[in-house]
Enzyme design. Sequence first.
Site, mmCIF file in Angstrom:
data_model
loop_
_atom_site.group_PDB
_atom_site.id
_atom_site.type_symbol
_atom_site.label_atom_id
_atom_site.label_comp_id
_atom_site.label_asym_id
_atom_site.label_seq_id
_atom_site.Cartn_x
_atom_site.Cartn_y
_atom_site.Cartn_z
ATOM 1 N N ASP A 185 64.792 18.356 29.159
ATOM 2 C CA ASP A 185 63.998 18.915 30.463
ATOM 3 C C ASP A 185 64.450 17.844 31.372
ATOM 4 O OD1 ASP A 185 62.402 20.475 32.143
ATOM 5 O OD2 ASP A 185 60.491 20.031 30.983
ATOM 6 N N HIS A 191 53.005 19.332 34.738
ATOM 7 C CA HIS A 191 52.879 20.983 34.964
ATOM 8 C C HIS A 191 53.223 21.390 33.211
ATOM 9 C CE1 HIS A 191 57.201 20.590 35.034
ATOM 10 N NE2 HIS A 191 57.327 21.763 34.523
ATOM 11 N N GLU A 249 54.160 21.712 27.306
ATOM 12 C CA GLU A 249 55.258 22.175 26.707
ATOM 13 C C GLU A 249 55.706 21.855 25.630
ATOM 14 O OE1 GLU A 249 58.275 21.846 30.032
ATOM 15 O OE2 GLU A 249 56.898 22.900 31.543
ATOM 16 N N HIS A 260 57.560 15.962 29.588
ATOM 17 C CA HIS A 260 56.449 15.507 30.653
ATOM 18 C C HIS A 260 55.155 16.189 30.248
ATOM 19 C CE1 HIS A 260 56.481 19.688 32.037
ATOM 20 N NE2 HIS A 260 57.629 19.622 32.184
#
Length: 279
Positions: A8, A120, A139, A108
């Site tokens: 990511d 997020h 995530e 993150h």
Amino acid sequence: MKIYISVDMEGMAGITAPFQEKEEVPSFRRALHNQIRWIIDGIRQSAVNGSVEEITISDSHGSGTNLSYDELCAMDERISLVSGSPRKHFMMSCLDESYDVVFLAGYHAGPGEPLANMDHSFSGRAVGCLKINGHYMNESTTNAALAGDYGVPVALVAGDSGLRRQLIDQKQMPWVEFVTTKESLSRYAAKFPPQKKLREDTAAAVKRVLESDLKALPLYRVEAPIRLAIDFKTTAMAEMVAQLPMVERISGTEAEVICQNMTEVECAISAITGLAGIA
């Protein structure tokens, strides 16, 4: 041995804001490739390097077209690249039971974590909060649950200090080897460590993981049927998503769908957040 690396952007050292991927393209891409290079260094330095047959890298940010195939293959001849979108299991495409271990790089914190750089979950524009069976998910945990369905452990995560608090301090995935890429000062600010230290820390963590007993690592599992609930940023997004069969709107901004496994969950997240994004 087969290693799967999902890459990511927001948790990478050298990056603090989304505009950098459009306005600072060379430095943005260099940050991503540097982190991968340090992971590859750790693999090559490990005692099991000779048994590693394939290193699959999933380009898992945005449209999935951030990484250079040529540059990656120049790092190691065993590297294969998953690129582009849309694709099934976007961040974890092509993972299956044949892999031995998963690494998550540049990850993150999920939404709402204080002092977390670019926090997020899957869609910063659409998702306010994502829950599975009533539990807050980010995530990392969601993708680890998919890997768990295949019997593959997530053993290493490289990301910001906000994600470290969620996974290690809050014990969402306390067993993982965690490499802190930056100390997040706010949503769009961070302190980066000396690059030499991060390079050495990453390689050392990879070595520790690969030289350990991977089969002894916990698998992140969720119980089926799986209740996926997403709290959207606006009521219009929830209204749009609620038109889908099997999706139930449970509040002004929240919608829910029942899935039978994590494959269905991951596909539902991609489809639902994509649809919500046009509302």
